[in-house]
Design a protein around this motif. Structure first.
Motif, PDB file in Angstrom:
ATOM      1  N   ASN A 202       2.165 -15.593  10.726  1.00 56.96           N
ATOM      2  CA  ASN A 202       1.578 -15.720  12.063  1.00 56.96           C
ATOM      3  C   ASN A 202       1.898 -17.067  12.710  1.00 56.96           C
ATOM      4  O   ASN A 202       2.090 -17.167  13.922  1.00 56.96           O
ATOM      5  CB  ASN A 202       0.065 -15.532  12.009  1.00 56.96           C
ATOM      6  N   ASP A 203       1.911 -18.117  11.902  1.00 56.45           N
ATOM      7  CA  ASP A 203       2.239 -19.448  12.404  1.00 56.45           C
ATOM      8  C   ASP A 203       2.694 -20.320  11.245  1.00 56.45           C
ATOM      9  O   ASP A 203       2.649 -19.907  10.082  1.00 56.45           O
ATOM     10  CB  ASP A 203       1.044 -20.085  13.127  1.00 56.45           C
ATOM     11  N   LEU A 204       3.132 -21.549  11.566  1.00 54.99           N
ATOM     12  CA  LEU A 204       3.607 -22.484  10.563  1.00 54.99           C
ATOM     13  C   LEU A 204       2.755 -23.745  10.595  1.00 54.99           C
ATOM     14  O   LEU A 204       2.411 -24.225  11.682  1.00 54.99           O
ATOM     15  CB  LEU A 204       5.073 -22.859  10.827  1.00 54.99           C
ATOM     16  N   PRO A 205       2.391 -24.289   9.446  1.00 51.36           N
ATOM     17  CA  PRO A 205       1.615 -25.535   9.432  1.00 51.36           C
ATOM     18  C   PRO A 205       2.458 -26.687   9.968  1.00 51.36           C
ATOM     19  O   PRO A 205       3.612 -26.858   9.562  1.00 51.36           O
ATOM     20  CB  PRO A 205       1.294 -25.716   7.946  1.00 51.36           C
ATOM     21  N   VAL A 212       7.089 -29.255  11.299  1.00 50.67           N
ATOM     22  CA  VAL A 212       6.682 -28.275  10.293  1.00 50.67           C
ATOM     23  C   VAL A 212       6.546 -28.972   8.938  1.00 50.67           C
ATOM     24  O   VAL A 212       7.422 -29.739   8.522  1.00 50.67           O
ATOM     25  CB  VAL A 212       7.710 -27.132  10.194  1.00 50.67           C
ATOM     26  N   ILE A 213       5.455 -28.702   8.248  1.00 48.48           N
ATOM     27  CA  ILE A 213       5.200 -29.285   6.926  1.00 48.48           C
ATOM     28  C   ILE A 213       5.686 -28.285   5.884  1.00 48.48           C
ATOM     29  O   ILE A 213       4.971 -27.343   5.506  1.00 48.48           O
ATOM     30  CB  ILE A 213       3.712 -29.602   6.741  1.00 48.48           C
ATOM     31  N   ARG A 214       6.921 -28.460   5.422  1.00 47.31           N
ATOM     32  CA  ARG A 214       7.532 -27.481   4.526  1.00 47.31           C
ATOM     33  C   ARG A 214       6.769 -27.352   3.215  1.00 47.31           C
ATOM     34  O   ARG A 214       6.735 -26.267   2.619  1.00 47.31           O
ATOM     35  CB  ARG A 214       8.990 -27.851   4.265  1.00 47.31           C
ATOM     36  N   ARG A 215       6.182 -28.439   2.739  1.00 48.41           N
ATOM     37  CA  ARG A 215       5.430 -28.389   1.490  1.00 48.41           C
ATOM     38  C   ARG A 215       4.302 -27.362   1.586  1.00 48.41           C
ATOM     39  O   ARG A 215       4.076 -26.576   0.657  1.00 48.41           O
ATOM     40  CB  ARG A 215       4.883 -29.773   1.160  1.00 48.41           C
TER      41      ARG A 215
END
Length: 225
Positions: A202-205, A212-215
């Motif tokens: 739904n979304d990306l942190p 974007v926080i890939r971790r």
């Protein structure tokens, strides 16, 4: 995180000023390079090294080998603003330097005329089948596919043979053609860079500055398994 022309152009138009990007780290007190304060600035890059500052792009696995202009490499630097080492941490200090050059841990490209572009962090690189995959390169490709609103690419699985995985946010009201997305990726990327797995989210942190926080993306995808 580089500023795109979509950010720079409207800001400059409304403010009547220049938006100048620079780059540095805490270990470099803190700036190494910046765009010229002139019409010579180039949006999307972090400009050129400051006077008395040296910078190169090298093979991350062999920092004594410099890569060609336009190729991706780890940024290593020298200069009066570069720190001498971590206090009381000789092992960390030794790891941070290669032949007197400070290893920033950032992957960059350098244009023929000397402008630096930040591409990725080494810690974000995905190792699959003995190859290094830049998440940003895969993300930039997938974003161009119709229906993809945003995407984050991470590696899942063994640290020595990770599975390239894409977390995709789809445009509202659109049903993503996943087969078409994979085919598009195969047409525009080397085979080992094509995502083995695509997950609709739904979304990306993101951080406070919109990065974007890939971790956290990786943690969320692992939780879905």
């Amino acid at each position: 995180m580089p500023l795109s022309a979509a950010v720079v152009d409207p800001w400059e138009e409304r403010s009547g000023g220049w938006l100048i990007e620079g780059y540095g780290l805490s270990e470099t007190s803190p700036v190494l390079m910046a765009n010229p304060v002139s019409n010579g600035r180039r949006a999307g890059t972090v400009g050129m090294p400051f006077p008395s500052t040296e910078a190169r792009a090298v093979d991350p696995d062999n920092p004594t080998v410099e890569v060609a202009p336009g190729e991706r490499g780890e940024l290593v630097v020298k200069g009066p603003q570069v720190f001498q080492g971590y206090y009381g941490r000789p092992d960390d200090t030794a790891e941070a330097f290669a032949d007197g050059w400070y290893r920033t841990g950032d992957i960059v490209t350098i244009s023929e005329d000397g402008y630096f572009s930040i591409v990725d962090r080494i810690k974000d690189l995905i190792i699959t089948g003995g190859f290094n995959v830049s998440p940003s390169e895969v993300e930039d490709t997938l974003r161009r596919f119709e229906g993809v609103a945003d995407v984050a690419v991470v590696g899942l699985g063994s640290s020595s043979n990770e599975q390239v995985t894409a977390a995709v946010v789809v445009d509202k009201g659109v049903t993503l053609d996943e087969a078409g997305l994979r085919e598009y990726a195969r047409e525009n990327l080397a085979a080992y860079k094509v995502p083995r797995r695509i997950v609709i989210v739904n979304d990306l942190p993101k951080s406070l500055i919109g990065k974007v926080i890939r971790r956290q993306v990786k943690e969320q995808l692992l939780a879905k398994k």
